[in-house]
Design an enzyme around this catalytic site. Structure first.
Site, mmCIF file in Angstrom:
data_model
loop_
_atom_site.group_PDB
_atom_site.id
_atom_site.type_symbol
_atom_site.label_atom_id
_atom_site.label_comp_id
_atom_site.label_asym_id
_atom_site.label_seq_id
_atom_site.Cartn_x
_atom_site.Cartn_y
_atom_site.Cartn_z
ATOM 1 N N LYS A 83 -2.478 -7.520 20.746
ATOM 2 C CA LYS A 83 -2.063 -8.342 19.598
ATOM 3 C C LYS A 83 -0.553 -8.568 19.648
ATOM 4 C CE LYS A 83 -3.737 -7.852 15.151
ATOM 5 N NZ LYS A 83 -4.173 -7.010 14.000
HETATM 6 O O1 G3P Z 1 -5.109 -6.520 10.530
HETATM 7 C C1 G3P Z 1 -4.431 -7.557 9.917
HETATM 8 C C2 G3P Z 1 -4.892 -7.932 8.512
HETATM 9 O O2 G3P Z 1 -6.269 -7.947 8.444
HETATM 10 C C3 G3P Z 1 -4.190 -7.204 7.406
HETATM 11 O O3 G3P Z 1 -4.816 -7.350 6.169
HETATM 12 O O4 G3P Z 1 -5.125 -6.660 3.807
HETATM 13 O O5 G3P Z 1 -3.045 -5.979 5.037
HETATM 14 O O6 G3P Z 1 -3.378 -8.328 4.354
HETATM 15 P P1 G3P Z 1 -4.040 -7.060 4.760
#
Ligand code: G3P
Length: 230
Positions: A83
């Site tokens: 990533k």
């Molecule tokens: O892994 C990246 C993403 O899914 C993060 O999610 O909930 O931290 O905005 P969030």
């Protein structure tokens, strides 16, 4: 649509892998830090459980650093996806890693234009962050819809991996749009398993069964009475 778990928590990954509903895992520096464990040990344990794509994120900000980290991460397993952030150095790294045969995911994508550029750089996956867009007062799922349309228009092979999912409705919306992957935290996947009518229905079945005093036949009785077919 493939279902990935957005966590580095081994117990959660094992729970859903055992159910056979897990196609892969995504992690990010925040999620890894939460586990408070040695990185190498943690990732090795995840890779032992998950045969599908396991997304691991670089932390360098310059291309050289991302390339070095990306190549090292890829050594951990053939299913590692590197990533990289949606930045200029990130796109250069994605292009180079892709040419070396590594799978990549461009993360922190918030617009269809960013998704188009990530695809042009050769990303295997692109990760629009739906929940964070919703939080900022936008309609996050529109980015998914627009990106899918653009990719279809030009037969782009990059897969749309819907990230920052906050609730089961996001998952349904992503699936209806035809997104390739949705990655979600364990609590969202857990909510997808459950339904109150399943719980009340099961309770009624078991209460009725108990009230009637019935019992399933024992195995040895069945075996003794079994006749060969034909
Ligand atoms: O892994 C990246 C993403 O899914 C993060 O999610 O909930 O931290 O905005 P969030």
């Amino acid at each position: 649509m493939k279902i990935f778990l957005d966590t580095a928590n081994i117990a959660s990954i094992k729970t859903f892998a055992d159910m056979g509903v897990l196609d892969g895992v995504t992690t990010n520096p925040t999620l890894v830090a939460k586990e408070n464990q040695d990185f190498h040990e943690l990732v090795s344990a995840i890779l032992k459980i998950v045969p599908g794509p396991v997304n691991l994120e670089v932390v360098s900000q310059d291309t050289e650093g991302m390339l070095r980290e990306g190549r090292d991460l890829a050594l951990l397993g053939p299913n590692v996806v590197v990533k990289c952030p949606m930045t200029e150095p990130g796109l250069v790294a994605v292009r180079k890693l892709g040419k070396e045969g590594l799978k990549t995911n461009v993360t922190l994508v918030f617009s269809p234009n960013q998704a188009l550029l990530a695809a042009k750089a050769g990303a295997t996956y692109v990760s629009p962050f739906i929940g964070r867009l919703d939080d900022a007062g936008h309609e996050g799922m529109e980015v998914v819809e627009d990106t899918l349309q653009i990719y279809r228009n030009y037969e782009i092979e990059t897969q749309v991996l819907v990230a920052s999912i906050r609730h089961p409705v996001h998952v349904v919306q992503a699936a209806k749009l035809g997104a390739h992957v949705a990655t979600m935290p364990p609590d969202v996947l857990d909510k997808m398993v459950r339904h109150p009518l399943t719980d009340t229905g099961l309770k009624r079945f078991l209460d009725d069964w108990a009230k009637a005093g019935l019992k399933l036949p024992e195995r040895r009785t069945l075996v003794a009475k079994a006749r060969p077919y034909g």
